[in-house]
Design an enzyme around this catalytic site. Structure first.
Site, short mmCIF file in Angstrom:
data_model
loop_
_atom_site.label_atom_id
_atom_site.label_comp_id
_atom_site.label_asym_id
_atom_site.label_seq_id
_atom_site.Cartn_x
_atom_site.Cartn_y
_atom_site.Cartn_z
CB CYS A 175 41.15 15.58 84.55
SG CYS A 175 40.50 16.26 83.02
CE LYS A 184 39.26 20.16 90.24
NZ LYS A 184 39.54 18.80 90.78
N GLY A 222 53.20 15.07 89.77
CA GLY A 222 51.81 15.26 89.32
C GLY A 222 51.66 16.56 88.55
CG LEU A 223 51.36 16.68 84.28
CD1 LEU A 223 50.72 15.93 83.12
CD2 LEU A 223 52.32 17.75 83.76
CG ASP A 224 47.50 17.79 90.53
OD1 ASP A 224 48.65 17.27 90.51
OD2 ASP A 224 46.60 17.43 91.32
N1 LIG Z 1 31.06 21.40 96.20
C1 LIG Z 1 31.93 20.41 96.32
N2 LIG Z 1 31.84 19.36 95.50
C2 LIG Z 1 32.71 18.37 95.62
N3 LIG Z 1 33.71 18.32 96.52
C3 LIG Z 1 33.85 19.33 97.34
C4 LIG Z 1 32.98 20.43 97.30
N4 LIG Z 1 33.38 21.28 98.25
C5 LIG Z 1 34.45 20.75 98.85
N5 LIG Z 1 34.73 19.54 98.34
C6 LIG Z 1 35.84 18.71 98.75
O1 LIG Z 1 36.83 18.84 97.74
C7 LIG Z 1 37.53 17.62 97.58
C8 LIG Z 1 37.95 17.47 96.15
O2 LIG Z 1 38.79 18.54 95.86
P1 LIG Z 1 39.38 18.70 94.43
O3 LIG Z 1 40.42 19.76 94.56
O4 LIG Z 1 38.31 18.89 93.41
O5 LIG Z 1 40.03 17.26 94.26
P2 LIG Z 1 40.67 16.55 93.00
O6 LIG Z 1 41.46 17.61 92.25
O7 LIG Z 1 41.55 15.51 93.59
O8 LIG Z 1 39.57 15.97 92.16
C9 LIG Z 1 36.55 16.53 97.98
O9 LIG Z 1 37.29 15.51 98.61
C10 LIG Z 1 35.61 17.22 98.95
O10 LIG Z 1 35.98 16.91 100.27
C1 LIG Z 2 49.41 13.74 94.28
C2 LIG Z 2 48.24 13.63 93.34
C3 LIG Z 2 47.59 12.27 93.50
C4 LIG Z 2 47.23 14.75 93.69
O1 LIG Z 2 46.07 14.57 92.90
P1 LIG Z 2 44.66 15.23 93.28
O2 LIG Z 2 44.48 15.15 94.76
O3 LIG Z 2 44.74 16.69 92.88
O4 LIG Z 2 43.62 14.50 92.51
C5 LIG Z 2 48.69 13.87 91.85
O5 LIG Z 2 49.41 15.07 91.77
C6 LIG Z 2 49.53 12.73 91.35
O6 LIG Z 2 49.04 11.73 90.91
N1 LIG Z 2 50.88 12.90 91.41
C7 LIG Z 2 51.83 11.90 90.97
C8 LIG Z 2 52.78 11.55 92.07
C9 LIG Z 2 53.68 12.71 92.49
O7 LIG Z 2 53.35 13.90 92.31
O8 LIG Z 2 54.76 12.41 93.02
K LIG Z 3 45.76 17.75 95.32
#
Ligand SMILES: Nc1ncnc2c1ncn2[C@@H]1O[C@H](COP(=O)(O)OP(=O)(O)O)[C@@H](O)[C@H]1O
Ligand SMILES: CC(C)(COP(=O)(O)O)[C@@H](O)C(=O)NCCC(=O)O
Ligand SMILES: [K+]
Length: 251
Positions: A7, A13, A100-102
């Site tokens: 998320c 995803k 951030g956990l991701d």
């Molecule tokens: N098919 C797609 N659907 C949505 N976003 C896409 C797609 N391909 C590329 N992107 C890009 O990916 C970015 C989102 O990446 P993503 O890693 O999913 O972000 P988050 O983890 O922050 O939700 C969007 O800002 C957009 O520019």
């Molecule tokens: C830096 C982020 C906003 C990236 O999130 P994403 O772009 O993957 O949605 C996320 O990892 C987050 O909220 N981190 C907390 C702050 C930190 O990592 O310092």
């Molecule tokens: K990111």
């Protein structure tokens, strides 16, 4: 079968994996509603019992999602939590809970895939770079706005930067000669900012480790910077790989 959820701030995803970790179904949802509708459809063909997820959304939003997964789909849910150390990687943040956990999942995955020092780049809503030494010490990293945020900041803080956003992604892979329209100038300018950011991370990695390191690249906008990373390992499911390590499902 296991449902895996990543998320992010823009998208959820999701994928369903089978007993041998093969991907049976996957998708990208723009909202929780869209996610649940996809998972309810999937339930017709797959027996869904377990779910593991990582979320960078607010605690409230994450808890609400967990509850709906349990109540609506009857799943056993495991959610990735922060830790000072996971699978041999030591969290480098002063307060490990605020990383951030991701990012943490991506770093754990990179460590699993490489025995060298690693530079981990994730181009999502935000762009993040994380540095992990060969001994598993996470050195911290950098955060900057991602491509969509860069564009939208220009649109929302200027009066005259206006163009058809539907055409935006068409510009990403084009040659980056100076733009002769607002759309070209902005799109190419923002992509150049990200390429510059990525190049500076590589310079820092080289200063630390010479050429003895691996670069991992993930996130929706990864294609925008591949050409400035000659030896990069592009791993779209890097976060899911880390999530499986952090949240093993007992069999
Ligand atoms: N098919 C797609 N659907 C949505 N976003 C896409 C797609 N391909 C590329 N992107 C890009 O990916 C970015 C989102 O990446 P993503 O890693 O999913 O972000 P988050 O983890 O922050 O939700 C969007 O800002 C957009 O520019
Ligand atoms: C830096 C982020 C906003 C990236 O999130 P994403 O772009 O993957 O949605 C996320 O990892 C987050 O909220 N981190 C907390 C702050 C930190 O990592 O310092
Ligand atoms: K990111």
């Amino acid at each position: 079968m296991i449902i895996e959820l990543d998320c992010g701030n823009s998208f959820i995803k999701w994928r369903i994996i089978g007993a041998a970790s093969q991907v049976l179904l996957s998708g990208v949802a723009e909202s929780a509603e869209e996610l649940f509708s996809a998972l309810e459809d999937a339930r017709a063909h797959h027996e869904l019992r377990h779910c593991r997820m990582v979320s960078v959304r607010s605690d409230e939003e994450t808890a609400c999602l967990e509850m709906r997964l349990i109540q609506r789909l009857g799943l056993h849910v495991q959610t990735a939590r922060s830790a000072p150390c996971t699978a041999g990687v030591r969290n480098g943040y002063v307060d490990h809970g605020s990383l951030g956990l991701d990012r943490w999942m991506a770093v754990v995955a990179a460590r699993h895939l490489s025995s060298k020092a690693c530079l981990v780049l994730d181009l999502g809503t935000a762009v993040t770079a994380d540095f992990v030494a060969a001994d598993g010490e996470h050195k911290g990293g950098f955060i900057c706005p991602g491509l969509s945020l860069l564009r939208s900041q220009l649109r929302s803080h200027t009066r005259r930067i206006r163009y058809d956003t539907a055409a935006a992604s068409d510009f990403m892979m084009e040659q980056l000669t100076p733009g002769c329209s607002t759309a070209d100038a902005v799109e190419r300018g923002c992509v150049l900012m990200l390429k510059g950011f990525v190049r500076s991370q590589v310079e820092l990695a080289m200063a630390y480790w010479g050429s003895d390191y691996d670069v991992f690249l993930t996130g929706g906008d990864a294609p925008a910077v591949i050409d400035v990373l000659p030896q990069v390992r592009v791993v779209p499911d890097l976060i899911f790989i880390g999530l499986a390590i952090a949240c093993p499902i007992p069999s």
